[in-house]
Design a protein around this motif. Structure first.
Motif, short mmCIF file in Angstrom:
data_model
loop_
_atom_site.label_atom_id
_atom_site.label_comp_id
_atom_site.label_asym_id
_atom_site.label_seq_id
_atom_site.Cartn_x
_atom_site.Cartn_y
_atom_site.Cartn_z
N GLY A 428 11.07 113.02 58.40
CA GLY A 428 12.51 113.13 58.19
C GLY A 428 13.33 112.32 59.18
N HIS A 429 12.66 111.44 59.94
CA HIS A 429 13.40 110.60 60.88
C HIS A 429 14.11 109.49 60.10
CE1 HIS A 429 11.30 112.81 63.84
NE2 HIS A 429 11.60 112.01 64.85
N ILE A 430 15.17 108.97 60.73
CA ILE A 430 15.99 107.95 60.07
C ILE A 430 15.90 106.67 60.88
CG2 ILE A 430 18.39 107.32 59.58
CD1 ILE A 430 18.82 110.39 59.15
N LEU A 431 15.68 105.54 60.18
CA LEU A 431 15.66 104.24 60.86
C LEU A 431 16.81 103.40 60.34
CD1 LEU A 431 14.13 102.08 62.63
CD2 LEU A 431 13.05 101.36 60.50
N ILE A 432 17.64 102.92 61.25
CA ILE A 432 18.76 102.05 60.86
C ILE A 432 18.53 100.69 61.51
CG2 ILE A 432 21.27 101.69 60.99
CD1 ILE A 432 20.57 104.12 59.34
N SER A 433 18.69 99.62 60.74
CA SER A 433 18.55 98.31 61.37
C SER A 433 19.74 97.41 61.02
CB SER A 433 17.23 97.66 60.98
OG SER A 433 17.24 97.39 59.61
N VAL A 434 20.14 96.61 62.00
CA VAL A 434 21.25 95.67 61.83
C VAL A 434 20.72 94.29 62.23
CG1 VAL A 434 23.60 95.08 62.55
CG2 VAL A 434 22.90 97.49 62.44
N SER A 435 20.63 93.37 61.25
CA SER A 435 20.07 92.05 61.55
C SER A 435 21.13 90.97 61.33
CB SER A 435 18.93 91.70 60.59
OG SER A 435 17.94 92.66 60.66
N ASP A 436 21.08 89.99 62.20
CA ASP A 436 21.99 88.85 62.00
C ASP A 436 21.17 87.57 62.10
OD1 ASP A 436 22.05 87.63 64.80
OD2 ASP A 436 22.59 89.72 65.24
N SER A 437 21.83 86.43 61.80
CA SER A 437 21.14 85.15 61.93
C SER A 437 21.88 84.30 62.95
CB SER A 437 21.07 84.46 60.56
OG SER A 437 22.36 84.41 60.00
N GLY A 438 22.34 84.97 64.02
CA GLY A 438 23.19 84.31 65.00
C GLY A 438 22.44 83.66 66.15
N VAL A 439 23.05 83.73 67.33
CA VAL A 439 22.52 82.99 68.49
C VAL A 439 21.20 83.53 69.03
CG1 VAL A 439 24.76 82.15 69.25
CG2 VAL A 439 23.96 84.40 70.04
N GLY A 440 20.87 84.75 68.71
CA GLY A 440 19.61 85.32 69.21
C GLY A 440 19.77 85.92 70.59
N LEU A 441 18.73 86.66 71.02
CA LEU A 441 18.81 87.38 72.30
C LEU A 441 18.64 86.41 73.47
CD1 LEU A 441 16.51 90.40 71.35
CD2 LEU A 441 19.01 90.31 71.37
N PRO A 442 19.26 86.73 74.62
CA PRO A 442 19.06 85.87 75.79
C PRO A 442 17.57 85.79 76.13
CG PRO A 442 20.34 87.85 76.36
CD PRO A 442 20.11 87.88 74.90
N VAL A 443 17.10 84.60 76.49
CA VAL A 443 15.65 84.45 76.71
C VAL A 443 15.19 85.07 78.03
CG1 VAL A 443 14.98 82.53 75.23
CG2 VAL A 443 16.24 82.06 77.35
N ASP A 444 16.07 85.01 79.05
CA ASP A 444 15.64 85.60 80.33
C ASP A 444 15.92 87.10 80.34
OD1 ASP A 444 18.28 84.91 80.11
OD2 ASP A 444 18.58 84.77 82.30
N GLY A 445 14.87 87.89 80.16
CA GLY A 445 14.99 89.36 80.22
C GLY A 445 15.86 89.93 79.12
#
Ligand SMILES: Nc1ncnc2c1ncn2[C@@H]1O[C@H](COP(=O)(O)OP(=O)(O)OP(=O)(O)O)[C@@H](O)[C@H]1O
Ligand SMILES: [Mg+2]
Length: 500
Positions: A428-445
């Protein structure tokens, strides 16, 4: 039964003694008689622990039966004592029984001796058994109380009506009260807890239901501490309450921790509130636009309506349609204002059943214009069987707003698609996801984005993700980010159906 009945016989007349012996044997008593005539002999006879019965003449040359009775009562109160005398008048007999003799038999009516002895022995045996049982009960209760004293807990027992019967050392030391203090324990209750506690206790006494309550009790040196007080009734075989057994568990530390947690939760809520207000400030232009649109539509529809009505031949059907459209526009504007308003409302966390799909839909309404201005389209993939979660609605709205706005902002330069999906996963757990096609996560950490004040935006506060992660954690869930295979990033969180 082969063991003889051992009798101490106080009798100066040897023939009477002989007669008594014969009579008892004739009545099927196998007896062994120790005959004594003086005080000294009688006292010596009492010392013999095998003696089971005393028969005594009332008047003797050097001693008297009443004195013998008193000696016997003080030395061996358990022994049945029967007067067997020729001279016992009625008054004397009654006096003898009053003092404590078991019975009396006149020598002129010795036929009563057998039945009298039989009854005296039976009563003595029953008395002994009763005393033994009581002794066993007393001993086991004492053992129980010893055990209770050994446990590091405060404990008490009360009478069925609630009157104090016993308190253990720990409680006595803490409160300065003992079992003679009656209902003075009530005076140790904190004034704010008194009424509730006493009322609940009276209810338990009346219903026989176990008692449980949390209350503050004052110690002998005036300090209040929180206790969990519990009491259960102890019933006899007939189900009648004999006693109440109770304990007081010190829960001061737990209470302090609870209060501290509540304070932190409030702080967190305040922080979340500030962050919401700031985000809403940034969104003000979009929101104004979002609200202006339906209002403009309403104005237009209302004037269409008026036109249909003002015609030479008013077209009521068309006018009605335009009026209905007006209502829809105005309702839509009101809904947007409501949503904005709920995000501005300050308050303590309030948990209810929340439908995540609905929250996402609401957020799309608010973020529509911001998305449009950044050339972003929003696509949803809802799991229609998504269960509800027990959560704070406004806090979840805030998280969705943070994640969706971050996604839109990440695609500022390029435009693109923001994909928001809900999914039921195991338990009964719920998973929510939000995806974009933008700049992406910072590479350092990449995990630094969840730190408070970490931002790469000129106007950003860097609070959005850190607050979102805290809120999700306080709901027993988890929030994380991962890079996409292609451009952009995906933020996901899992929520349990109920609070931890
Ligand atoms: N979808 C995303 N794609 C790429 N980077 C992101 C994304 N979401 C967040 N980040 C990074 O994480 C940082 C922290 O985000 P967070 O929401 O905590 O604060 P912010 O967006 O910078 O400021 P605020 O939320 O107050 O406007 C952002 O500045 C950005 O560098
Ligand atoms: Mg943000």
């Amino acid at each position: 039964m082969n063991t003889p009945l051992r009798i101490l016989l106080l009798e100066d007349d040897a023939r009477d003694a002989e007669l008594i012996h014969e009579l008892l044997e004739a009545d099927h008593f196998l007896c062994e008689i120790t005959r004594v005539q003086t005080r000294a002999e009688f006292l010596a006879g009492l010392e013999d622990s095998g003696i089971e019965l005393i028969l005594a003449d009332y008047s003797l040359p050097s001693f008297d039966g009443l004195s013998a009775l008193k000696l016997a009562l003080s030395a061996r109160p358990d022994l049945p004592f029967i007067f067997v005398s020729g001279t016992l008048g009625e008054d004397v007999a009654i006096e003898a029984l009053k003092v404590g003799a078991t019975d009396y038999v006149l020598k002129t009516r010795l036929s009563r001796l057998g039945p009298s002895v039989r009854r005296a022995l039976r009563e003595a045996r029953e008395r002994a058994e009763r005393e033994k049982a009581e002794e066993v009960a007393r001993r086991s209760e004492k053992e129980l109380l010893d055990v209770i004293e050994a446990i590091p807990i405060m404990a008490f027992t009360t009478l069925p009506d609630g009157g104090s019967a016993w308190v253990n050392r720990r409680w006595a030391e803490y409160s300065g009260l003992d079992e003679t203090s009656g209902s003075r324990w009530q005076a140790t209750l904190h004034p704010d807890d008194l009424d509730r506690h006493v009322t609940k206790w009276q209810q338990s006494l009346a219903s026989g239901e176990p008692f449980e309550n949390e209350a503050r009790h004052r110690s002998a040196n005036g300090e209040y501490r929180w206790f969990l007080v519990r009491a259960v009734p102890l019933r006899n075989e007939q189900g009648k309450i004999r006693k109440w057994y109770g304990t007081l568990t010190d829960i001061e530390d737990r209470k302090r921790a609870e209060q501290e947690r509540a304070r932190l939760r409030q702080l967190e809520a305040d922080l979340a509130y500030m962050s919401r207000v700031m985000t809403m400030g940034e969104l003000a232009a979009s929101l104004a636009h979002e609200i202006k649109q339906p209002i403009a539509a309403a104005a237009m529809n209302a004037s269409v309506c008026a036109r249909w009505l003002c015609r030479h031949r008013p077209d009521v059907v068309k006018a009605g349609q335009a009026a209905s459209a007006t209502i829809e526009d105005v309702t839509r504007a009101a809904e947007i204002i409501d949503r904005v308003h709920s995000l501005y409302a300050r308050g303590t966390p309030n948990h209810e059943q929340v439908d995540l799909n609905e929250i996402i839909r609401e957020m799309i309404v608010l973020l529509n214009d911001a998305a449009h201005r950044n050339s972003v389209t929003i696509r949803t993939e809802f799991d229609v069987s998504l269960p509800t979660a027990v959560a704070d609605r406004v806090q979840l709205q805030q998280i969705m707003m943070n994640l969706m706005l971050n996604g839109i902002e990440a695609m500022q330069a390029t435009g693109g698609e923001l994909r928001v999906a809900s999914k039921r996963i195991e338990d009964g757990h719920i998973l929510i996801s939000v995806s974009d096609s933008g700049v992406g996560l910072p590479v350092d950490g990449p995990d630094r984005i969840f730190e408070a004040f970490f931002t790469t935006k000129p106007q950003g506060t860097g609070m959005g993700l850190s607050i979102s992660r805290r809120i999700i954690a306080s709901h027993g869930g988890r929030l994380w980010a991962s890079p996409n295979a292609g451009p952009g990033a995906t933020f996901q969180f899992v929520l349990p159906p109920t609070l931890p």
